[in-house]
Design a protein around this motif. Structure first.
Motif, PDB file in Angstrom:
ATOM      1  N   GLY A 149       0.787  -1.224   0.000  1.00  0.00           N
ATOM      2  CA  GLY A 149       0.000   0.000   0.000  1.00  0.00           C
ATOM      3  C   GLY A 149       0.821   1.277   0.000  1.00  0.00           C
ATOM      4  N   TYR A 150       2.091   1.196  -0.347  1.00  0.00           N
ATOM      5  CA  TYR A 150       2.973   2.365  -0.393  1.00  0.00           C
ATOM      6  C   TYR A 150       3.612   2.468  -1.772  1.00  0.00           C
ATOM      7  CZ  TYR A 150       2.722   1.938   4.685  1.00  0.00           C
ATOM      8  OH  TYR A 150       2.285   1.840   5.978  1.00  0.00           O
ATOM      9  N   LEU A 151       3.676   3.676  -2.313  1.00  0.00           N
ATOM     10  CA  LEU A 151       4.417   3.926  -3.550  1.00  0.00           C
ATOM     11  C   LEU A 151       5.863   4.200  -3.136  1.00  0.00           C
ATOM     12  CD1 LEU A 151       4.828   4.421  -6.523  1.00  0.00           C
ATOM     13  CD2 LEU A 151       3.809   6.680  -6.252  1.00  0.00           C
ATOM     14  N   CYS A 152       6.727   3.230  -3.370  1.00  0.00           N
ATOM     15  CA  CYS A 152       8.113   3.292  -2.909  1.00  0.00           C
ATOM     16  C   CYS A 152       9.029   3.807  -4.017  1.00  0.00           C
ATOM     17  CB  CYS A 152       8.575   1.911  -2.464  1.00  0.00           C
ATOM     18  SG  CYS A 152       7.560   1.201  -1.152  1.00  0.00           S
ATOM     19  N   HIS A 153       9.920   4.727  -3.655  1.00  0.00           N
ATOM     20  CA  HIS A 153      10.844   5.316  -4.620  1.00  0.00           C
ATOM     21  C   HIS A 153      12.286   4.868  -4.453  1.00  0.00           C
ATOM     22  CE1 HIS A 153       8.001   7.930  -6.479  1.00  0.00           C
ATOM     23  NE2 HIS A 153       7.798   8.653  -5.413  1.00  0.00           N
ATOM     24  N   LEU A 168       9.978  16.458   8.596  1.00  0.00           N
ATOM     25  CA  LEU A 168      10.432  16.355   7.210  1.00  0.00           C
ATOM     26  C   LEU A 168       9.861  17.525   6.422  1.00  0.00           C
ATOM     27  CD1 LEU A 168       9.996  12.558   6.330  1.00  0.00           C
ATOM     28  CD2 LEU A 168      11.982  13.717   7.280  1.00  0.00           C
ATOM     29  N   VAL A 169      10.565  17.958   5.381  1.00  0.00           N
ATOM     30  CA  VAL A 169      10.086  19.087   4.581  1.00  0.00           C
ATOM     31  C   VAL A 169       8.964  18.675   3.635  1.00  0.00           C
ATOM     32  CG1 VAL A 169      12.219  20.411   4.725  1.00  0.00           C
ATOM     33  CG2 VAL A 169      11.904  18.805   2.843  1.00  0.00           C
ATOM     34  N   SER A 170       8.771  17.374   3.453  1.00  0.00           N
ATOM     35  CA  SER A 170       7.711  16.883   2.573  1.00  0.00           C
ATOM     36  C   SER A 170       7.443  15.421   2.893  1.00  0.00           C
ATOM     37  CB  SER A 170       8.135  17.014   1.112  1.00  0.00           C
ATOM     38  OG  SER A 170       7.202  16.414   0.254  1.00  0.00           O
ATOM     39  N   ASN A 171       6.217  14.996   2.632  1.00  0.00           N
ATOM     40  CA  ASN A 171       5.885  13.571   2.748  1.00  0.00           C
ATOM     41  C   ASN A 171       6.210  12.812   1.465  1.00  0.00           C
ATOM     42  OD1 ASN A 171       4.990  13.748   5.381  1.00  0.00           O
ATOM     43  ND2 ASN A 171       2.892  14.194   4.773  1.00  0.00           N
ATOM     44  N   HIS A 172       6.671  13.541   0.449  1.00  0.00           N
ATOM     45  CA  HIS A 172       7.071  12.936  -0.819  1.00  0.00           C
ATOM     46  C   HIS A 172       8.596  12.860  -0.851  1.00  0.00           C
ATOM     47  CE1 HIS A 172       3.023  13.001  -2.486  1.00  0.00           C
ATOM     48  NE2 HIS A 172       2.886  14.121  -1.805  1.00  0.00           N
ATOM     49  N   VAL A 173       9.121  11.721  -0.397  1.00  0.00           N
ATOM     50  CA  VAL A 173      10.564  11.501  -0.333  1.00  0.00           C
ATOM     51  C   VAL A 173      10.962  10.695  -1.567  1.00  0.00           C
ATOM     52  CG1 VAL A 173      12.457  10.550   1.019  1.00  0.00           C
ATOM     53  CG2 VAL A 173      10.479  11.540   2.189  1.00  0.00           C
ATOM     54  N   ASN A 174      11.864  11.249  -2.366  1.00  0.00           N
ATOM     55  CA  ASN A 174      12.236  10.626  -3.634  1.00  0.00           C
ATOM     56  C   ASN A 174      13.544   9.857  -3.602  1.00  0.00           C
ATOM     57  OD1 ASN A 174       9.947  11.609  -4.921  1.00  0.00           O
ATOM     58  ND2 ASN A 174      10.929  13.546  -5.390  1.00  0.00           N
ATOM     59  N   SER A 175      14.477  10.271  -2.749  1.00  0.00           N
ATOM     60  CA  SER A 175      15.772   9.599  -2.711  1.00  0.00           C
ATOM     61  C   SER A 175      16.308   9.608  -1.294  1.00  0.00           C
ATOM     62  CB  SER A 175      16.766  10.275  -3.663  1.00  0.00           C
ATOM     63  OG  SER A 175      16.916  11.631  -3.353  1.00  0.00           O
ATOM     64  N   ILE A 176      17.181   8.647  -1.021  1.00  0.00           N
ATOM     65  CA  ILE A 176      17.719   8.483   0.324  1.00  0.00           C
ATOM     66  C   ILE A 176      19.148   7.955   0.231  1.00  0.00           C
ATOM     67  CG2 ILE A 176      16.626   6.222   0.437  1.00  0.00           C
ATOM     68  CD1 ILE A 176      16.348   6.538   3.399  1.00  0.00           C
ATOM     69  N   LYS A 204      14.044  24.379  -1.560  1.00  0.00           N
ATOM     70  CA  LYS A 204      12.891  24.648  -2.412  1.00  0.00           C
ATOM     71  C   LYS A 204      12.855  23.807  -3.695  1.00  0.00           C
ATOM     72  CE  LYS A 204      12.222  29.371  -0.855  1.00  0.00           C
ATOM     73  NZ  LYS A 204      11.469  29.077   0.288  1.00  0.00           N
ATOM     74  N   TYR A 205      13.965  23.205  -4.102  1.00  0.00           N
ATOM     75  CA  TYR A 205      13.998  22.431  -5.341  1.00  0.00           C
ATOM     76  C   TYR A 205      13.565  20.991  -5.104  1.00  0.00           C
ATOM     77  CZ  TYR A 205      16.473  26.192  -7.673  1.00  0.00           C
ATOM     78  OH  TYR A 205      16.802  27.387  -8.224  1.00  0.00           O
ATOM     79  N   PRO A 206      12.732  20.458  -5.995  1.00  0.00           N
ATOM     80  CA  PRO A 206      12.380  19.045  -5.874  1.00  0.00           C
ATOM     81  C   PRO A 206      13.560  18.168  -6.289  1.00  0.00           C
ATOM     82  CG  PRO A 206      11.022  20.146  -7.554  1.00  0.00           C
ATOM     83  CD  PRO A 206      11.995  21.144  -7.021  1.00  0.00           C
ATOM     84  N   PHE A 207      13.762  17.084  -5.570  1.00  0.00           N
ATOM     85  CA  PHE A 207      14.824  16.135  -5.874  1.00  0.00           C
ATOM     86  C   PHE A 207      14.234  14.951  -6.615  1.00  0.00           C
ATOM     87  CE2 PHE A 207      16.911  18.874  -3.066  1.00  0.00           C
ATOM     88  CZ  PHE A 207      18.271  18.693  -3.231  1.00  0.00           C
ATOM     89  N   ASN A 208      14.994  14.380  -7.531  1.00  0.00           N
ATOM     90  CA  ASN A 208      14.505  13.313  -8.397  1.00  0.00           C
ATOM     91  C   ASN A 208      14.470  11.967  -7.689  1.00  0.00           C
ATOM     92  OD1 ASN A 208      14.233  15.104 -10.554  1.00  0.00           O
ATOM     93  ND2 ASN A 208      16.337  14.775 -11.208  1.00  0.00           N
ATOM     94  N   VAL A 209      13.622  11.089  -8.208  1.00  0.00           N
ATOM     95  CA  VAL A 209      13.454   9.750  -7.666  1.00  0.00           C
ATOM     96  C   VAL A 209      14.739   8.949  -7.861  1.00  0.00           C
ATOM     97  CG1 VAL A 209      12.189   7.587  -7.943  1.00  0.00           C
ATOM     98  CG2 VAL A 209      10.964   9.763  -8.028  1.00  0.00           C
ATOM     99  N   ASN A 210      15.207   8.335  -6.765  1.00  0.00           N
ATOM    100  CA  ASN A 210      16.359   7.436  -6.781  1.00  0.00           C
ATOM    101  C   ASN A 210      17.578   8.051  -7.464  1.00  0.00           C
ATOM    102  OD1 ASN A 210      17.726   5.043  -6.252  1.00  0.00           O
ATOM    103  ND2 ASN A 210      17.067   4.102  -8.149  1.00  0.00           N
TER     104      ASN A 210
END
Length: 181
Positions: free
Chosen positions: A75-79, A116-124, A160-166
């Motif tokens: 149930g999670y969209l994993c990046h 966290l600055v967003s609930n949309h985390v794209n990379s770690i 302020k910039y969005p970071f890309n997935v993975n």
């Protein structure tokens, strides 16, 4: 479409995408092995022969020898995935950062409510006791032990910039690279 490739500890190459079989090139045998189709965003290795797949519906563990799969999180969209000891950290779209304890089989969520600055985390990516998270609202550092999130405003406003997935890597010299758009 191919989304990611990954080299495991045995030197075998994994390839995954949205509408295709999961493919493993067995380097020692010089042949391909095919697994059922999964919407794979990225791979990681939990332990030799145990491959983690971040999918559009959750986190899956694949046994390389038998081909059997186990859904660890549904149930999670994993990046993106990062394995640290028995903890599997998962970057998600909308659910923040999730820490999955493989031994206890428990889930702990960290979201904007936790700093966290967003609930949309794209990379770690991991560095010296912290996780660096590329999110839709910029970059932040998350302390694994204390759970404290720190943002990094600058002249160019990385917050302020969005970071890309993975789109992350730790270079051999220790520097970190994360991709933005």
């Amino acid at each position: 479409f191919m989304f990611n490739s990954f080299k495991d500890s045995a030197g075998d190459i994994w390839i995954g995408g949205v509408h295709s079989e999961v493919i493993c090139y067995l380097a020692g045998e010089k042949r391909f092995k095919f697994f059922p189709s999964r919407p794979v965003r990225t791979f990681a290795e939990h332990s030799p022969g145990k491959i983690l797949m971040a999918c559009t519906y959750g986190l899956i563990m694949l046994d390389k020898q038998t081909g059997e799969t186990e859904i660890l999180m549904n149930g999670y969209l994993c990046h993106d995935i990062l394995v640290k000891d028995n903890n599997i950290c998962v970057a998600t779209s909308g659910d923040g950062l999730i820490r999955y304890d493989f031994v206890e089989r428990t889930i702990e969520k960290f979201t904007a409510e936790n700093g966290l600055v967003s609930n949309h985390v794209n990379s770690i990516v991991y560095d010296e006791g912290s996780l660096w998270l590329g999110t839709e609202n910029g970059l932040c550092r998350f302390g694994i032990e204390d759970g404290v999130a720190t943002t990094y405003p600058s002249v160019y406003s990385l917050s302020k910039y969005p970071f890309n997935v993975n789109a992350d890597i730790r270079l051999r010299n220790g520097e970190l690279m994360l991709g933005t758009n």
